[in-house]
Design an enzyme around this catalytic site. Structure first.
Site, PDB file in Angstrom:
ATOM      1  N   LYS A   1      57.572  22.733  65.831  1.00  0.00           N
ATOM      2  CA  LYS A   1      57.199  21.417  66.364  1.00  0.00           C
ATOM      3  C   LYS A   1      57.388  21.369  67.885  1.00  0.00           C
ATOM      4  O   LYS A   1      58.074  22.205  68.454  1.00  0.00           O
ATOM      5  CB  LYS A   1      58.008  20.329  65.658  1.00  0.00           C
ATOM      6  CG  LYS A   1      57.841  20.368  64.124  1.00  0.00           C
ATOM      7  CD  LYS A   1      56.450  19.963  63.664  1.00  0.00           C
ATOM      8  CE  LYS A   1      56.052  20.416  62.272  1.00  0.00           C
ATOM      9  NZ  LYS A   1      56.808  20.082  61.124  1.00  0.00           N
TER      10      LYS A   1
HETATM   11  C1  PLP Z   1      56.821  19.773  59.669  1.00  0.00           C
HETATM   12  C2  PLP Z   1      56.340  18.622  58.920  1.00  0.00           C
HETATM   13  C3  PLP Z   1      57.120  17.964  57.955  1.00  0.00           C
HETATM   14  C4  PLP Z   1      58.434  18.473  57.491  1.00  0.00           C
HETATM   15  O1  PLP Z   1      59.370  18.713  58.489  1.00  0.00           O
HETATM   16  P1  PLP Z   1      60.545  19.767  58.204  1.00  0.00           P
HETATM   17  O2  PLP Z   1      61.444  19.592  59.389  1.00  0.00           O
HETATM   18  O3  PLP Z   1      59.918  21.116  58.132  1.00  0.00           O
HETATM   19  O4  PLP Z   1      61.209  19.376  56.946  1.00  0.00           O
HETATM   20  C5  PLP Z   1      56.614  16.830  57.352  1.00  0.00           C
HETATM   21  N1  PLP Z   1      55.402  16.358  57.665  1.00  0.00           N
HETATM   22  C6  PLP Z   1      54.616  16.961  58.572  1.00  0.00           C
HETATM   23  C7  PLP Z   1      53.286  16.358  58.889  1.00  0.00           C
HETATM   24  C8  PLP Z   1      55.041  18.123  59.215  1.00  0.00           C
HETATM   25  O5  PLP Z   1      54.238  18.718  60.101  1.00  0.00           O
END
Ligand code: PLP
Length: 376
Positions: free
Chosen positions: A185
């Site tokens: 992210k």
């Molecule tokens: C990455 C992501 C998640 C989950 O996040 P994690 O930190 O990996 O649990 C949920 N929704 C979206 C749209 C994502 O891109």
């Protein structure tokens, strides 16, 4: 000539100062939830208009605990998009509620707000919009629908940290807003996430949901008032996040510049559909995702292999999730959400991360043309 190094579709940028600060945490004798987490919560809150922010160990935990905070469970329905990471619907199943998908719209690839009201029933409790690739869902229309029907909104803003809607930063307004700090992210803590809440009462309830239901009493003792999960973040992770937060605006600006270079360099004659024009929305360019030409839709695996042979990583984010076995068993089939299926079948994620330089974009564009020529 030595071959160019492998270019992944994304890579976190952790600077030396941050690495040193992580080292300090490791040497300090206090490595789990502590002062660095408090500092990161305060810094995020300050950025997000003073709203309460609570860290957790993943975006998934943040979403699931947000649903529990809203007392959503068996018998309830939650509306979301099939074009997301499967976490978005898995958390609804985790609390015993039913995910109800609404098709995406071709122009933004986000949930089609024109179709949402048709999906609302007497059992609907919440909407979970997803800002795919960091392009915000129209918050004005979304919030109007939620108000009209008395629904909670749990924004899955996992991909949209630093993006804006109507000049305001995502997370600084709205109902509950969930971010992920997963390594891929825009702002990362390796693994982690946070929820932005409405007030201190909600925040205190969320703290209990986050850690075993424990409440610290004013006299220094504790009580366990309710069930709670185990989802606290570590100070090791928070130290990474503090280093990322210092540079997030620089990172976002760099992502935008790289996206603009893709648009400028792209060969329109190849027949891809480029990502939505972002001028009005101010997304954060979490990903750059052209859609393969329809004639090559069935050959995405070959395209990805042809890119890899040229030293370039390509991702798929995401196939429409209602076609996964888990949701087919729950009654879904091809044709349920044609727009999401079309996008999900053709999408490819090309390299875009702040440490890339302009020449990397040019290299990707050249490789795409060569890959298509090899397949055509
Ligand atoms: C990455 C992501 C998640 C989950 O996040 P994690 O930190 O990996 O649990 C949920 N929704 C979206 C749209 C994502 O891109």
């Amino acid at each position: 000539m030595t071959p160019a190094p492998f270019l992944p579709f994304t890579r976190p940028l952790i600077d030396e100062r941050t690495i040193a600060e992580v080292g300090e945490v490791l040497r300090s004798g206090w490595i789990t939830t502590g002062p660095r987490c408090q500092e990161l919560e305060a810094a995020l809150s300050e950025r997000l208009n003073g709203r309460p922010v609570r860290l957790v160990n993943s975006g998934t935990a943040s979403l699931e605990l947000a649903l529990r905070l809203c007392d959503i469970g068996p018998g309830d329905e939650v509306i979301t998009t099939p074009l997301s990471w499967v976490a978005t619907a898995n958390v609804v199943l985790a609390v015993g509620a039913t995910p109800v998908f609404v098709d995406a719209e071709a122009s933004t690839r986000n949930i089609d707000l024109r179709l949402v009201e048709r999906a609302i029933t007497a059992r609907t409790r919440a909407l979970i919009p997803v800002d795919l690739a960091g392009l915000p869902v129209d918050r004005d229309r979304l919030d109007a629908i939620a108000r009209r029907h008395g629904l909670r909104v749990i924004e899955d803003a996992a991909q949209s940290f630093g993006a804006r809607w109507g000049g305001r930063e995502i997370g600084s307004f709205g109902d509950l807003v969930s971010f992920s700090f997963h390594a891929n992210k825009n702002l990362c803590t390796a693994e982690g996430g946070c929820l932005v809440l409405n007030n201190e009462v909600e925040a205190r309830r969320f703290e209990k949901l986050r850690l075993q239901g424990v409440a610290r009493l004013p006299d220094g003792t504790m009580d366990v008032e309710d069930w709670g999960s185990k989802a606290n973040l570590t100070d090791v992770a928070a130290a990474i996040g503090l280093g990322q937060l210092r540079r997030i605006d620089e990172f976002t600006a760099r992502r935008r510049a790289l996206a603009e270079r893709y648009f400028a360099r792209w060969d329109a004659s190849l027949g891809f559909d480029l990502p939505p024009d972002d001028a009005a929305q101010h997304g954060n360019w979490h990903m750059f995702q052209p859609l393969l030409p329809r004639r090559l839709a069935a050959r995405r695996g070959d395209f990805i292999a042809a890119m890899r042979e040229q030293g370039i990583g390509v991702g798929v984010h995401y196939p429409a999730m209602h076609l996964f076995s888990l949701f087919r068993r729950r009654g879904h089939a091809p044709g349920d959400f044609p727009v999401a299926e079309d996008i999900g079948a053709r999408t490819v994620t090309l390299p875009l991360f702040p440490a890339m330089d302009d020449a990397d974009v040019d290299r990707v564009c050249t490789a795409v043309a060569a890959a298509v020529a090899a397949l055509d």
